[in-house]
Write an enzyme that holds these catalytic residues in place. Structure first.
Site, PDB file in Angstrom:
ATOM      1  N   HIS A  79       0.818  -1.528  -0.112  1.00 37.68           N
ATOM      2  CA  HIS A  79      -0.414   0.357   0.085  1.00 37.68           C
ATOM      3  C   HIS A  79       0.684   1.369   0.330  1.00 37.68           C
ATOM      4  CE1 HIS A  79       0.475  -0.142   4.172  1.00 37.68           C
ATOM      5  NE2 HIS A  79       0.259   1.511   4.463  1.00 37.68           N
ATOM      6  N   ASP A 125      -0.200  -7.773   1.440  1.00 33.03           N
ATOM      7  CA  ASP A 125       0.498  -5.730   1.923  1.00 33.03           C
ATOM      8  C   ASP A 125       1.967  -6.067   1.554  1.00 33.03           C
ATOM      9  OD1 ASP A 125       0.667  -3.162   1.405  1.00 33.03           O
ATOM     10  OD2 ASP A 125      -0.558  -3.229   4.053  1.00 33.03           O
ATOM     11  N   GLN A 215       0.773   7.004  12.282  1.00 32.12           N
ATOM     12  CA  GLN A 215       0.861   7.006  10.397  1.00 32.12           C
ATOM     13  C   GLN A 215       2.429   7.366  10.024  1.00 32.12           C
ATOM     14  OE1 GLN A 215      -2.119  10.316   9.795  1.00 32.12           O
ATOM     15  NE2 GLN A 215      -1.173   9.128   7.832  1.00 32.12           N
ATOM     16  N   GLY A 216       2.610   6.773   9.143  1.00 30.03           N
ATOM     17  CA  GLY A 216       4.279   7.012   8.282  1.00 30.03           C
ATOM     18  C   GLY A 216       5.132   5.920   9.217  1.00 30.03           C
ATOM     19  N   ASP A 217       4.904   4.716   9.880  1.00 31.39           N
ATOM     20  CA  ASP A 217       5.333   3.578  10.283  1.00 31.39           C
ATOM     21  C   ASP A 217       5.288   2.508   9.209  1.00 31.39           C
ATOM     22  OD1 ASP A 217       6.104   4.631  12.852  1.00 31.39           O
ATOM     23  OD2 ASP A 217       4.635   4.296  13.207  1.00 31.39           O
ATOM     24  N   SER A 218       3.383   2.050   7.873  1.00 30.63           N
ATOM     25  CA  SER A 218       3.722   1.717   7.160  1.00 30.63           C
ATOM     26  C   SER A 218       4.624   0.897   6.783  1.00 30.63           C
ATOM     27  CB  SER A 218       2.866   1.852   6.231  1.00 30.63           C
ATOM     28  OG  SER A 218       1.591   1.524   7.120  1.00 30.63           O
TER      29      SER A 218
HETATM   30  C1  4AZ Z   1      -0.421   4.007   8.993  1.00 32.45           C
HETATM   31  O1  4AZ Z   1      -1.286   5.411   8.520  1.00 32.45           O
HETATM   32  C2  4AZ Z   1      -0.670   2.854   9.989  1.00 32.45           C
HETATM   33  N1  4AZ Z   1      -1.805   1.755  14.531  1.00 32.45           N
HETATM   34  C3  4AZ Z   1       0.188   1.946  10.810  1.00 32.45           C
HETATM   35  C4  4AZ Z   1      -0.388   1.065  11.077  1.00 32.45           C
HETATM   36  C5  4AZ Z   1      -1.692   1.645  12.180  1.00 32.45           C
HETATM   37  C6  4AZ Z   1      -1.787   1.985  11.915  1.00 32.45           C
HETATM   38  C7  4AZ Z   1      -1.997   3.268  10.924  1.00 32.45           C
HETATM   39  C8  4AZ Z   1      -1.417   0.945  13.600  1.00 32.45           C
HETATM   40  O2  4AZ Z   1       0.143   4.128   8.560  1.00 32.45           O
END
Ligand code: 4AZ
Length: 263
Positions: A79, A125, A215-218
């Protein structure tokens, strides 16, 4: 995109990132322009975790994490690559701070996204980036397809990233890390119902919340026993009680990753 939501399609994509960053600043005028990652963790360095990579756009804005698994191959989330092309992605190694200029910026010659990835379900993913030049950092190994026992409930896993430090927070200038327990598939099912696809996903976190990716850790790593075992994928908000982080179940995809690493 910034609220308590199914944060699957992280705002953090190449296509959406710049617009979202602007929105964040409007929504939160006191926020620092530089975003922070991981809820409830501690700061660390790329010297401690040399395989953690920032994934940035061509202007250097970090939008996802990645993991170096060989000198020229980086595992990240499918993603994260939505709307992206090899020419507008960079991989930055050896840079602890988002605003740093140290480390190595790598260009990408190829992006492989699992062809079965669909935004609708967040299944499959996983993506593998091929770098044009080798990264001078030690890669980390990843799970093999036979290691299905690594996700035993209660096992300690490590998460890493530059993501926001709270659900509505700003990003972290410095790399952060935390540990979270792996959850049973049944408890993940209790949290997410049929959105949890057991073959493709694994949950980690505390039932009371408090520690999570955000957010941003994805795209960044979930490490178990020092080995890459998951990819930060999605969750309902961040660090909320009863809504654990969801990670790509890498044992399901490790043969596909190996085919890419060898290509
Ligand atoms: C993100 O938006 C995101 N709590 C990554 C991980 C989690 C939520 C959002 C899990 O990148």
């Amino acid at each position: 995109m910034f609220g308590p939501r199914r944060a699957r399609q992280a705002a953090a994509t190449l296509a959406a990132g710049a617009a979202v960053a602007a929105t964040a600043l409007l929504a939160s005028p006191t926020a620092s322009a530089a975003p922070q990652p991981i809820v409830g963790g501690t700061t660390t360095t790329t010297a401690a975790y040399p395989f953690i990579m920032q994934i940035t756009d061509a202007s250097g804005r970090q939008f996802c994490g990645g993991t170096l698994v060989s000198a020229t191959k980086v595992v990240t989330a499918a993603h994260c690559m939505a709307g992206g092309s090899a020419g507008n992605v960079r991989v930055v190694g050896g840079r602890t701070y988002l605003n740093g200029t140290d480390g190595t910026v790598g260009r990408v010659s190829k992006i492989w996204v699992d062809p079965e990835y669909t935004e609708a379900t967040s299944g499959h993913d996983v993506a593998v980036l091929t770098l044009s030049t080798p990264m001078p950092y030690k890669p980390v190994s990843y799970v093999s397809s036979s290691q299905t026992g690594v996700y035993a409930a209660g096992t300690t896993a490590r998460i890493l990233g530059w993501g926001t430090t709270s659900e509505y927070g700003s990003p972290s200038h410095q790399l952060r890390t935390a540990t979270v327990p792996v959850l049973s598939d049944s408890s993940c099912r209790t949290s997410y119902g049929s959105d949890f696809v057991q073959s493709d996903m694994v949950c980690a976190g505390y039932s009371s919340g408090g520690v999570d990716t955000c957010q941003g850790d994805s795209g960044g790593p979930l490490l178990i026993g020092g080995v890459l075992a998951g990819i930060t994928s999605w969750g309902e908000g961040c660090a909320e009680a009863g809504s654990p982080g969801v990670y790509t179940r890498l044992t399901t995809f490790s043969d596909l990753v190996t085919a890419q690493v060898g290509s």
